[in-house]
Design an enzyme around this catalytic site. Structure first.
Site, PDB file in Angstrom:
ATOM      1  N   LEU A 130     -59.596 -28.225 -43.529  1.00  0.00           N
ATOM      2  CA  LEU A 130     -58.276 -28.806 -43.779  1.00  0.00           C
ATOM      3  C   LEU A 130     -57.818 -29.632 -42.587  1.00  0.00           C
ATOM      4  CD1 LEU A 130     -55.832 -29.104 -45.617  1.00  0.00           C
ATOM      5  CD2 LEU A 130     -54.898 -27.002 -44.610  1.00  0.00           C
TER       6      LEU A 130
ATOM      7  N   SER B 136     -52.140 -30.631 -18.453  1.00  0.00           N
ATOM      8  CA  SER B 136     -53.340 -31.201 -19.070  1.00  0.00           C
ATOM      9  C   SER B 136     -53.120 -32.661 -19.455  1.00  0.00           C
ATOM     10  CB  SER B 136     -53.724 -30.403 -20.319  1.00  0.00           C
ATOM     11  OG  SER B 136     -52.667 -30.406 -21.257  1.00  0.00           O
TER      12      SER B 136
ATOM     13  N   GLU C  46     -39.950 -26.188 -22.992  1.00  0.00           N
ATOM     14  CA  GLU C  46     -39.685 -27.054 -24.138  1.00  0.00           C
ATOM     15  C   GLU C  46     -38.184 -27.148 -24.333  1.00  0.00           C
ATOM     16  OE1 GLU C  46     -38.195 -27.991 -27.862  1.00  0.00           O
ATOM     17  OE2 GLU C  46     -38.276 -25.898 -27.255  1.00  0.00           O
TER      18      GLU C  46
ATOM     19  N   HIS D   6     -45.554 -33.073 -29.008  1.00  0.00           N
ATOM     20  CA  HIS D   6     -46.249 -32.711 -30.240  1.00  0.00           C
ATOM     21  C   HIS D   6     -46.072 -33.759 -31.334  1.00  0.00           C
ATOM     22  CE1 HIS D   6     -46.113 -28.890 -28.083  1.00  0.00           C
ATOM     23  NE2 HIS D   6     -47.203 -28.592 -28.752  1.00  0.00           N
TER      24      HIS D   6
END
EC number: 2.1.1.14
Length: 754
Positions: free
Chosen positions: A17, A426, A659, A688
């Site tokens: 998926l 990262s 966040e 995101h």
């Protein structure tokens, strides 16, 4: 007795998926092709569940992104700006999940938060004065019909109305404003499903395992008093999970529902509640097979538990959806000796079938084999680890000097500008990076070739960071596959699956390592590349580590010792790494605790007595021995932190980033209210989503932060790491971030001069 499951992994045995959805996003396949693939995948899963012998098969647990989002979409709980997009239904759905930037407009993605105490994330529905609840989508009906056409009668699943309202955000309105309209919409679903031939509907109400008192309990009672007046002939399964329903148990068993689903794993009081009485006219869906961990079920304990329950009608079920475990152990390369201890989703179906057979008197072979598995010890303890833990004292968890004194020392040591800029750690993990890591792992390239590639990438990204003017740099973590798995691979006591993927959100999967035995560090893990990066620049390069609580929470933990004991073992191992980084000239060390809140008990009354009283000290243990000139950062993401601010401050880090963009900087009010003392880096844009924030957008966010937090305590950074983003969007976004910080810094300096 019969068997049932609450939900099944939708990503596929080999993450099919994920790959097909991402092909659609890249416009490599059409919407029709994606929908056709998804239909085939659903049918494959339904047949697998049926062929294993499971009686109660769910439908509508499949989603292209998130089932909470699906429920909001079903009822047209969609921002007006998204409704106006001239896009297909599917693309509007993805705009809610990922944001949209194009000819039709610029739409931010919906907020994303942790799903209760798991590493899964849900999209937060938004209610406003413009919200007009009505049944507009057909997914739940289409999927029921698909299964029916294949000869499989399923039980459609939907997030229940109480949980839906409890998890949503309300803008200038309140939840009670929507009860009547929402009830009518759910009843419209009942009616249509009944017309299609459905017999049951499953209403997932995990919110009931939290503290349900006062107005919250009144809301629940109001919803269900109205909702159950018209079920259109459907049988209703009110399904709970992730805990017990002690606040509402007496109310639940009086409701005119046909089934009640209870969790016997995380529900500490569930067995006690049921033994106090369970009505004969209802079916107990007993969640006795753990849906969140991968260890084999202890059949003798489970069957004895079921026999002890006074319920007249029992369905043997999972404790929660199997979404939270990998697909099947069949694709793993563990030895038979190790593999026999594990059960992934497919194997848990067999466990349900075995337990049913044992209770029906014809499962002797399975019962004997399982008993033999649990008669012998699985691992031998590590004496050195146990001795080290035993020697810990109260002072082992305290850092000296105190925070305020350290802040003064570090300010002189680093001489950073106002609003220092950095990233979370990262940088994009491109296909090239992943390919090189795989080649090295499979011995297709030498250590020297691998090191040359990693060094080259670090050099390139360090130069870019210097060129754009970032203040504190990172090395990019190109040598790391995952922030938890990478550490687990370098610690004693861990096992690693080959295909143990679990959905985290959307197409993002994680492969949690398995804590097999006692944990210890026997060699440096991150020192090599952190030291290399620092040697290439005069600017400070952060050392990047994952904290002990996150390593524990994002692993499959042992069940033979407590998670507290496991976490303290991990903390000591990471402490060794912190001290090695410090010895090698790394002055700022970030210890990420992204999942600190994840295992927080869902009942506030249990927070400190059962979790924070040891989770917070475990983090402090990691950095308690560093020098005052070493600055400790931590990072947290995609959880609700506003209600644990005192605990976060008690971590005693020097700087925390978290966040904030998808939650509209709500945490800043809580920081202000609690007189928060740590320096903070609220994320100024959402990593995101693929959309690129403008300089002006980021400046606006920075000014909002400065309205709540003193400027001398503010850091500027993205929400999270950039490994999942493309190079172009990552660089453009960070460049805009850096420019925005510079411009605001200049504005503040001009203001101060005037």
């Amino acid at each position: 007795m019969t068997t049932s499951i609450i939900g099944f992994p939708r990503i596929g045995e080999n993450r099919e998926l994920k790959f097909n959805t991402e092909k659609y996003w890249r416009k490599e396949i059409t919407e029709d092709q994606l929908q056709s693939f998804a239909k085939d995948l659903r049918l494959k899963h339904w047949n697998l569940i049926k062929d294993t012998g499971i009686d109660g098969i769910p439908s509508n647990d499949f989603s292209f992104f998130d089932t909470t989002l699906d429920t909001a979409y079903l009822f047209d709980i969609i921002p007006e700006a998204v409704k106006k997009l001239n896009l297909s239904q599917l693309d509007r759905y993805f705009a809610l999940a990922r944001g949209y930037q194009g000819d039709e407009g610029d739409i931010k993605a919906l907020p994303m938060k942790k799903w209760f105490n798991t590493n899964y994330h849900y999209l937060v529905p938004q209610f406003s004065k413009d919200t007009d609840i009505k049944l507009t989508d057909t997914k739940i009906f289409d999927q029921f019909q698909e299964a029916k056409d294949a000869g499989i009668t399923t039980r459609p699943v939907i997030v229940g109305p109480f949980t839906l309202l409890s998890l949503s955000e309300f803008h200038d309105v309140k939840a009670t404003d929507f009860v009547d309209d929402l009830v009518q919409a759910y009843q419209a679903v009942f009616e249509k499903l009944a017309q299609q031939g459905a017999q049951w509907i499953q209403l997932d109400e995990p919110e009931l395992v939290k503290d349900v008192t006062g107005d919250k309990k009144t809301l629940f009672e109001d919803i269900y008093a109205k909702l159950l007046q018209n079920k259109s002939g459907l049988k209703v399964l009110l399904q709970t999970y992730f805990g017990d329903v002690r606040d509402v148990y007496s109310d639940l068993i009086k409701l005119p529902v046909e089934g009640i689903g209870l969790d016997f794993h995380e529900g500490r009081k569930t067995a006690e509640l049921v033994k106090s009485g369970f009505p004969d006219d209802k079916i107990l869906f007993a969640g006795v097979v753990n849906g969140k961990n991968i260890w084999r079920n202890h059949y003798e304990e489970t069957t004895e538990l079921i026999k002890s329950l006074p319920a007249k009608n029992i369905v043997i079920s999972t404790s929660c959806s199997l979404l939270h475990v990998p697909f099947t152990i069949e694709n793993e390369t563990f030895s038979t000796e190790i593999k026999q201890h594990f059960a992934y989703a497919k194997e848990k179906l067999t466990e349900l079938d075995d337990i049913q057979a044992i209770l029906n008197g014809n499962g002797q072979v399975a019962e004997t084999k399982n008993k033999q598995l649990f008669e012998k010890p699985r691992v031998q303890p590590n004496p050195a680890v146990h001795e080290r833990v035993a020697k810990l004292t109260k002072d082992s968890f305290v850092r000296h000097p105190a925070l305020a004194e350290r802040a003064t020392i570090q300010k002189q040591e680093f001489n950073l500008p106002l609003l220092p800029t950095t990233t979370i750690g990262s940088f994009p993990q491109t296909k090239e990076v992943k390919k090189i890591r795989a080649q090295f792992r499979h011995d297709e390239i030498s250590q020297a070739e691998y090191d040359k590639f990693i060094a080259g990438h670090i050099d390139e990204w360090l130069k870019w960071q210097e060129d754009i003017g970032l203040d504190v740099l990172v090395h990019g973590e190109f040598e790391r596959n995952d922030m938890v798995e990478y550490f687990g691979q370098n610690l004693d006591g861990y096992l690693f699956s080959k295909n143990g993927w679990v959905q985290s959100y959307g197409t993002r999967g994680v492969k949690p390592p398995i804590i097999w035995g006692d944990v210890a560090r026997n060699h440096p893990i991150t020192v090599k590349w952190s030291k290399y990066a620092q040697s290439k620049t005069d600017k400070i390069v952060k050392g990047m580590l994952t904290g002990p609580v996150t390593i524990l929470n994002w692993s499959f933990p042992r069940e033979d010792i407590s998670i507290k004991d496991s976490t303290i073992q991990i903390a000591l191992a990471i402490q060794d790494e912190v001290l090695d980084l410090e010895k090698n000239g790394i002055k700022i060390i970030q210890i990420d605790e992204a999942a600190l809140r994840e295992k927080l008990p869902l009942r506030k009354t249990d927070w400190y007595s059962e979790y924070l009283d040891w989770a917070v000290p475990a983090f402090r243990l990691v950095h308690s021995k560093v020098q005052p000139t070493t600055q400790i950062h931590t990072h947290m993401c995609y959880s609700e932190f506003t209600d644990i601010i005192p605990a976060i401050q008690n971590l005693d880090a020097d700087v925390i980033s978290f966040e904030a963009s998808r939650s509209n900087l709500e945490i800043l009010d809580a920081l202000q209210k609690e007189n928060f003392q740590l320096q903070v880096g609220p994320g100024v844009y959402d990593i995101h989503s693929p959309r690129i924030p403008s300089v002006e957008e980021i400046k606006t966010t920075i000014h909002k932060i400065l309205a709540k937090v003193p400027e001398e305590k503010v850091w500027i950074n993205p929400d999270c790491g950039l490994k999942t983003r493309g190079i172009k969007e990552a660089k453009a976004s960070v460049e805009n971030l850096t420019q925005a910080a510079k411009e605001v810094r200049e504005e503040l300096l001009v203001h101060d001069r005037n």
